[in-house]
Design an enzyme around this catalytic site. Structure first.
Site, PDB file in Angstrom:
ATOM      1  N   SER A 238       0.837  -1.196   0.000  1.00 23.31           N
ATOM      2  CA  SER A 238       0.000   0.000   0.000  1.00 23.31           C
ATOM      3  C   SER A 238       0.876   1.251   0.000  1.00 23.31           C
ATOM      4  O   SER A 238       2.048   1.208   0.354  1.00 23.31           O
ATOM      5  CB  SER A 238      -0.907   0.015   1.233  1.00 23.31           C
ATOM      6  N   ARG A 362      -2.759   5.967  12.736  1.00 24.73           N
ATOM      7  CA  ARG A 362      -1.719   5.737  11.729  1.00 24.73           C
ATOM      8  C   ARG A 362      -0.383   6.386  12.082  1.00 24.73           C
ATOM      9  O   ARG A 362       0.673   5.840  11.774  1.00 24.73           O
ATOM     10  CB  ARG A 362      -2.182   6.206  10.356  1.00 24.73           C
ATOM     11  N   TYR A 366       2.260   3.588  12.090  1.00 24.38           N
ATOM     12  CA  TYR A 366       3.111   3.539  10.903  1.00 24.38           C
ATOM     13  C   TYR A 366       4.111   4.683  10.821  1.00 24.38           C
ATOM     14  O   TYR A 366       4.788   4.831   9.802  1.00 24.38           O
ATOM     15  CB  TYR A 366       2.250   3.583   9.626  1.00 24.38           C
ATOM     16  N   CYS A 393      -3.954   9.113  27.050  1.00 21.10           N
ATOM     17  CA  CYS A 393      -2.919   8.952  28.070  1.00 21.10           C
ATOM     18  C   CYS A 393      -1.752   8.129  27.515  1.00 21.10           C
ATOM     19  O   CYS A 393      -1.445   7.046  28.004  1.00 21.10           O
ATOM     20  CB  CYS A 393      -3.520   8.285  29.303  1.00 21.10           C
ATOM     21  N   GLU A 394      -1.145   8.652  26.452  1.00 19.86           N
ATOM     22  CA  GLU A 394      -0.010   8.022  25.793  1.00 19.86           C
ATOM     23  C   GLU A 394       0.919   9.107  25.269  1.00 19.86           C
ATOM     24  O   GLU A 394       0.471  10.030  24.586  1.00 19.86           O
ATOM     25  CB  GLU A 394      -0.463   7.165  24.596  1.00 19.86           C
ATOM     26  N   TYR A 423      -8.385   4.345   6.517  1.00 17.73           N
ATOM     27  CA  TYR A 423      -7.823   3.685   7.696  1.00 17.73           C
ATOM     28  C   TYR A 423      -7.817   4.552   8.956  1.00 17.73           C
ATOM     29  O   TYR A 423      -7.104   4.240   9.893  1.00 17.73           O
ATOM     30  CB  TYR A 423      -6.403   3.180   7.401  1.00 17.73           C
TER      31      TYR A 423
END
Length: 469
Positions: A238, A362, A366, A393-394, A423
């Site tokens: 892709s 994404r 990615y 919370c990241e 996506y």
């Protein structure tokens, strides 16, 4: 991947200048047209899509929200249909699918790829002709295959010897015949992220040509009484920008196609070359238009068939994100702006929004790049390099790694991210119990919600303990 330094991000060379391809704009309010859907404009600083001002849309549906440009999606579908007029063109349901979009795709003359029972259900409820549906997936259950065969799905792309045996049992039990394509891996290293490169040997999809598994799979399908072999299927990955990888893949797959004719005496009527064509997420991306892709891919097939002395099979392609990806943007509200100062005077501007990795995974998954713009006002402030981050919370909850925004960006501003049609909604989650945003279609000044925003009741519907309180 994003460069790192053991002492922290601020010590990476050029960290506060952004990537080399990103240049400060002359006007921080201006749009880069190639990143946005065809009807998107700025009017007095307000983003307008499909003749609908985004601030007015947000007043009705709130944020975050996915905004889908119907005219743009339909135009991209027609462009592929017309450019590849001698092909069957399959829209990628996994990129984004709802009943409304499935109807649009059918109306524009395209077929549809699905890879789960849920996607098949949406397609059928939209009234799509089952004969125009292709069913993908590397682990289809017996129940899924049973339904696909019973509904008369146009082709099932088999991916393993286990699946061939499973499909034999299903067709025998139903007394039906299934049309089948055999997915092969051509050993091509596509120039894309390793997670979305799907034709090299060391990954889960398909039968290896070089190891002889693909020819054996063809033998087994041909020998199975309930299976009707249509042809071979290849997909190199892709977000592909050129046809060089297709040239190598076509050569190897067509050689197998010819070998099947010579050794098994079977003429395969079809061949699927995959697709996965790239789109522009930022100014570093330069995708080809459908007409050019069609010319180049057709030349490749014609050349290889001539060299092999075989008739050209009927071809099909799968454009992937190229149809829906550029047709959608995501709109957020800025919640906080934080300028983090470090030793030596380094400053990173963090713009926090009311969405994040739950509606666009994404960037985290990615290392994808995105752009953005202020959608609700015009600013005379100079551009400043900013990082757009989510509310989750990241630390890795980043939506736009680097983009120049007006230096006076502030809470309450609307911020829009282009090219989020593929996506993003389809991979959205309830992380931190977030509610997935709505999808609002816009056209000719009218906004129509085609997928509503989730509610707390939706969130608790499967929580059986909630009924006890």
């Amino acid at each position: 991947m994003t460069p790192t330094h053991e002492a922290g991000w601020a010590h990476v060379e050029g960290a506060l200048r952004g990537p080399g391809w990103l240049r400060p704009p002359d006007d921080a309010n201006a749009l880069v047209p190639s990143l946005w859907s065809s009807t998107t404009r700025k009017v007095d600083g307000n983003l307008v899509v499909g003749q609908v001002p985004i601030p007015e849309l947000v007043a009705n549906v709130n944020t975050p929200a996915y905004v889908l440009d119907e005219a743009d999606l339909r135009a991209r579908a027609r462009a592929f249909r017309d450019a590849f007029a001698d092909y069957d063109v399959y829209y990628a349901g996994k990129a984004f699918l709802c009943t409304t979009v499935a109807r649009w795709i059918a109306e524009e003359g395209l077929s549809l790829d699905v890879c789960s029972d849920g996607e098949l259900t949406v397609a059928l409820r939209a009234g799509l002709d089952p004969a125009r549906i292709g069913y993908h997936g590397n682990t289809k259950t017996e129940m899924e295959l049973m339904r696909a065969v019973a509904e008369g799905v146009g082709r099932i792309v088999v991916d393993s010897f286990d699946e061939i045996e499973r499909l034999e049992r299903v067709t025998a039990s139903l007394g039906r015949t299934a049309k089948v394509m055999v997915r092969v891996t051509a050993g091509v290293e596509a120039h894309t992220h390793e997670y979305i490169a799907t034709a090299h040997e060391d990954q889960k999809f398909g039968f290896s040509i070089t190891a002889g598994h693909a020819l054996e799979a063809v033998r087994r399908v041909v020998a199975a009484p309930g299976l009707d072999l249509l042809g071979l299927h290849s997909h190199i990955g892709s977000q592909i920008f050129d046809t060089s990888g297709f040239e190598v893949a076509a050569r190897r797959v067509l050689a197998l196609h010819a070998q099947v004719g010579e050794e098994l005496g079977v003429t395969l009527p079809e061949l699927d070359l995959g697709g996965g064509f790239g789109i522009a997420y930022t100014t570093q991306d330069d995708p080809s238009d459908p007409a050019q892709l069609a010319i180049e891919m057709s030349k490749i097939v014609e050349h290889e068939c001539r060299a092999l002395g075989i008739d050209q099979p009927r071809l099909s392609i799968e454009p992937g994100r190229a149809i829906v990806g550029p047709a959608m943007c995501t709109v957020y509200t800025v919640g906080t702006v934080k300028r983090v100062e470090l030793d030596g005077g380094a400053v990173r501007t963090y713009v926090s929004i009311d969405g994040g990795m739950s509606d666009n995974i994404r960037t985290a998954l990615y290392d994808a790049d995105y752009s953005c713009t202020i959608a609700s006002r015009e600013s005379g402030a100079p551009p400043v390099l900013a990082r757009v981050v989510g509310k989750h919370c990241e630390a890795g909850d980043i939506v736009v790694k680097d983009e120049f925004l007006p230096a006076d960006v502030r809470p309450g501003d609307l911020l829009a991210v282009p090219s989020t049609g593929a996506y993003c909604r389809s991979m959205a989650s309830n992380y931190n119990h977030a509610l997935r945003p709505p999808v609002v279609a816009v056209r000719d000044g009218v906004a129509t919600t085609i997928v509503r925003r989730e509610t707390v009741d939706d969130l608790l519907a499967t929580d059986l303990g909630a009924s006890d309180t």
